[in-house]
Design a protein around this motif. Structure first.
Motif, PDB file in Angstrom:
ATOM      1  N   UNK A  36       0.848  -1.182   0.000  1.00  0.00           N
ATOM      2  CA  UNK A  36       0.000   0.000   0.000  1.00  0.00           C
ATOM      3  C   UNK A  36       0.891   1.241   0.000  1.00  0.00           C
ATOM      4  N   UNK A  37       0.637   2.161  -0.903  1.00  0.00           N
ATOM      5  CA  UNK A  37       1.315   3.452  -0.916  1.00  0.00           C
ATOM      6  C   UNK A  37       0.299   4.471  -0.429  1.00  0.00           C
ATOM      7  N   UNK A  38       0.680   5.232   0.590  1.00  0.00           N
ATOM      8  CA  UNK A  38      -0.237   6.203   1.186  1.00  0.00           C
ATOM      9  C   UNK A  38       0.405   7.585   1.158  1.00  0.00           C
ATOM     10  N   UNK A  39      -0.273   8.540   0.545  1.00  0.00           N
ATOM     11  CA  UNK A  39       0.232   9.906   0.458  1.00  0.00           C
ATOM     12  C   UNK A  39       0.055  10.437  -0.940  1.00  0.00           C
ATOM     13  N   UNK A  51      -3.150   2.336  -3.848  1.00  0.00           N
ATOM     14  CA  UNK A  51      -2.583   3.676  -3.678  1.00  0.00           C
ATOM     15  C   UNK A  51      -3.652   4.548  -3.042  1.00  0.00           C
ATOM     16  N   UNK A  52      -3.341   5.059  -1.858  1.00  0.00           N
ATOM     17  CA  UNK A  52      -4.251   5.946  -1.139  1.00  0.00           C
ATOM     18  C   UNK A  52      -3.749   7.368  -1.282  1.00  0.00           C
ATOM     19  N   UNK A  53      -4.482   8.200  -1.972  1.00  0.00           N
ATOM     20  CA  UNK A  53      -4.097   9.597  -2.113  1.00  0.00           C
ATOM     21  C   UNK A  53      -4.592  10.329  -0.872  1.00  0.00           C
ATOM     22  N   UNK A  54      -3.709  10.454   0.108  1.00  0.00           N
ATOM     23  CA  UNK A  54      -4.070  11.047   1.400  1.00  0.00           C
ATOM     24  C   UNK A  54      -3.278  12.304   1.694  1.00  0.00           C
ATOM     25  N   UNK A  55      -2.717  12.893   0.677  1.00  0.00           N
ATOM     26  CA  UNK A  55      -1.806  14.015   0.854  1.00  0.00           C
ATOM     27  C   UNK A  55      -2.485  15.218   1.502  1.00  0.00           C
ATOM     28  N   UNK A  56      -1.753  15.835   2.433  1.00  0.00           N
ATOM     29  CA  UNK A  56      -2.197  17.081   3.064  1.00  0.00           C
ATOM     30  C   UNK A  56      -1.012  18.044   3.075  1.00  0.00           C
ATOM     31  N   UNK A  57      -1.257  19.288   3.418  1.00  0.00           N
ATOM     32  CA  UNK A  57      -0.193  20.283   3.542  1.00  0.00           C
ATOM     33  C   UNK A  57       0.405  20.207   4.940  1.00  0.00           C
ATOM     34  N   UNK A  58       1.660  20.596   5.027  1.00  0.00           N
ATOM     35  CA  UNK A  58       2.332  20.626   6.323  1.00  0.00           C
ATOM     36  C   UNK A  58       3.764  20.158   6.196  1.00  0.00           C
ATOM     37  N   UNK A  71      -3.564   5.138   6.228  1.00  0.00           N
ATOM     38  CA  UNK A  71      -3.368   3.740   5.826  1.00  0.00           C
ATOM     39  C   UNK A  71      -3.879   2.800   6.917  1.00  0.00           C
ATOM     40  N   UNK A  72      -3.581   3.111   8.169  1.00  0.00           N
ATOM     41  CA  UNK A  72      -4.028   2.268   9.279  1.00  0.00           C
ATOM     42  C   UNK A  72      -5.548   2.204   9.343  1.00  0.00           C
ATOM     43  N   UNK A  73      -6.210   3.342   9.124  1.00  0.00           N
ATOM     44  CA  UNK A  73      -7.680   3.360   9.136  1.00  0.00           C
ATOM     45  C   UNK A  73      -8.257   2.555   7.979  1.00  0.00           C
ATOM     46  N   UNK A  74      -7.591   2.598   6.847  1.00  0.00           N
ATOM     47  CA  UNK A  74      -8.104   1.932   5.654  1.00  0.00           C
ATOM     48  C   UNK A  74      -7.943   0.421   5.715  1.00  0.00           C
ATOM     49  N   UNK A  76      -6.968  -1.471   8.463  1.00  0.00           N
ATOM     50  CA  UNK A  76      -7.442  -2.005   9.746  1.00  0.00           C
ATOM     51  C   UNK A  76      -6.754  -3.314  10.144  1.00  0.00           C
ATOM     52  N   UNK A  77      -5.521  -3.496   9.790  1.00  0.00           N
ATOM     53  CA  UNK A  77      -4.769  -4.701  10.134  1.00  0.00           C
ATOM     54  C   UNK A  77      -3.345  -4.299  10.470  1.00  0.00           C
ATOM     55  N   UNK A  78      -2.612  -5.188  11.103  1.00  0.00           N
ATOM     56  CA  UNK A  78      -1.189  -4.878  11.326  1.00  0.00           C
ATOM     57  C   UNK A  78      -0.470  -4.677   9.991  1.00  0.00           C
ATOM     58  N   UNK A  79       0.543  -3.811  10.018  1.00  0.00           N
ATOM     59  CA  UNK A  79       1.326  -3.589   8.808  1.00  0.00           C
ATOM     60  C   UNK A  79       2.756  -3.230   9.170  1.00  0.00           C
ATOM     61  N   UNK A  80       3.608  -3.385   8.194  1.00  0.00           N
ATOM     62  CA  UNK A  80       5.014  -3.013   8.318  1.00  0.00           C
ATOM     63  C   UNK A  80       5.183  -1.662   7.635  1.00  0.00           C
ATOM     64  N   UNK A  81       5.800  -0.721   8.332  1.00  0.00           N
ATOM     65  CA  UNK A  81       6.069   0.585   7.739  1.00  0.00           C
ATOM     66  C   UNK A  81       7.356   0.468   6.931  1.00  0.00           C
ATOM     67  N   UNK A  82       7.246   0.803   5.665  1.00  0.00           N
ATOM     68  CA  UNK A  82       8.393   0.751   4.762  1.00  0.00           C
ATOM     69  C   UNK A  82       8.797   2.168   4.368  1.00  0.00           C
TER      70      UNK A  82
END
Length: 120
Positions: A36-39, A51-58, A71-74, A76-82
């Protein structure tokens, strides 16, 4: 296993490093890798399953934390952060838990308030 890549913007190599990281993960992980790519949306087809387009400013810390939370909300399971600069170089089936202290200790040592909040 779910592998989440939080992705910001500004890749000098048009996300080629992300493509290589995912390709090597799929080559060496001896299990079902759900990537999963998030951002930001990658500039090229990187071989992700979602691919989750979750981009915000900051700041990059705010963006990264937000991308992981979404990504965690979507999933809802354990995951490895890469990360796009993580490269698998040999076969593996399980993941060892490596850390440099407890979460509480990390919070106490954190210098960024945003990172401290993410750990909390």
């Amino acid at each position: 296993m779910n592998f989440v890549y939080p992705l910001g913007s500004g890749s000098v190599w048009s996300d080629m490093e992300l493509f290589i990281s995912i390709k090597l993960l799929r080559k060496h992980y001896r299990g079902n890798a759900n990537v999963i790519v998030s951002g930001e949306t990658p500039k090229m087809d990187v071989g992700a399953d979602l691919i989750l387009n979750t981009s915000i400013e900051g700041s990059r810390y705010i963006k990264s934390t937000h991308n992981l939370e979404e990504a965690a909300k979507t999933i809802m399971e354990p995951f490895v952060i890469m990360n796009d600069d993580f490269y698998c170089v040999k076969d593996f089936t399980d993941l060892k838990l490596w850390y440099d202290g407890t979460i509480t200790e990390r919070i106490q040592r954190a210098t960024s308030p945003v990172y401290r909040k993410a750990l909390h």
